[in-house]
Design an enzyme around this catalytic site. Sequence first.
Site, mmCIF file in Angstrom:
data_model
loop_
_atom_site.group_PDB
_atom_site.id
_atom_site.type_symbol
_atom_site.label_atom_id
_atom_site.label_comp_id
_atom_site.label_asym_id
_atom_site.label_seq_id
_atom_site.Cartn_x
_atom_site.Cartn_y
_atom_site.Cartn_z
ATOM 1 N N ASN A 1 -21.216 31.379 37.903
ATOM 2 C CA ASN A 1 -20.532 31.823 39.102
ATOM 3 C C ASN A 1 -19.610 30.702 39.579
ATOM 4 O O ASN A 1 -19.439 29.689 38.892
ATOM 5 C CB ASN A 1 -21.565 32.223 40.163
ATOM 6 N N HIS B 1 -25.842 5.774 37.854
ATOM 7 C CA HIS B 1 -25.374 4.411 38.076
ATOM 8 C C HIS B 1 -26.581 3.489 38.239
ATOM 9 O O HIS B 1 -27.640 3.926 38.709
ATOM 10 C CB HIS B 1 -24.522 4.321 39.350
ATOM 11 N N GLY C 1 -28.238 29.502 43.029
ATOM 12 C CA GLY C 1 -27.149 28.816 43.722
ATOM 13 C C GLY C 1 -27.564 27.464 44.279
ATOM 14 O O GLY C 1 -28.702 27.263 44.691
#
Length: 192
Positions: free
Chosen positions: A82, A112, A138
């Site tokens: 999506n 990092h 989502g």
Amino acid sequence: MTEREKMMAGLPYNARDEALIADRKAAKLMCHRFNLADPGDMEARMAILATQVQFQGDAHMEPSFYCDYGYNITLGDNFYSNHNLTILDVCPVRIGKNAFIGPNVMISAATHPIDPMERLQAEDGAPISIGDNVWLGGNVSVLPGIRIGDNCVIGAGSVVTKDIPDNSVAAGNPCRVLRSITPSESVAVSAD
């Protein structure tokens, strides 16, 4: 080793390397073209992505899509995402067949160093593997080095910080397994 070879191996690398900068610029241009392409011409839009992203069959992506390099991404057959998928692919990111990705998902192989002085000098990452028949809801975030097994469902808003075994429903921040998917549910998911 080149900086690209170090990066793809998950070793500390210099992201300011000229070759890597050129690679990122090419990926940004590819994403820009894809995101602005005619939404009615899916074939042409997906052809833009196929210049750098590896597809192992049919795929459908809604714009917008963003990545660091593109060439470290492999998507299985019947892939769907999506809107607003971001994949930071400093290391290989492999997503299996029949994967469904909800809106606003971030899959980041990039990381990092914790030490601030080291962080100024180098970056690193770890590969991500997402199995077959996986659904990421989502706003899911998948962090570096994660493996999500086959037939999994990751609930909306989850932050996946640890591996998720096959046939699991998992959710939360941090994401944790809530239950197993029964064999009959797995068959139903695989049949789609």
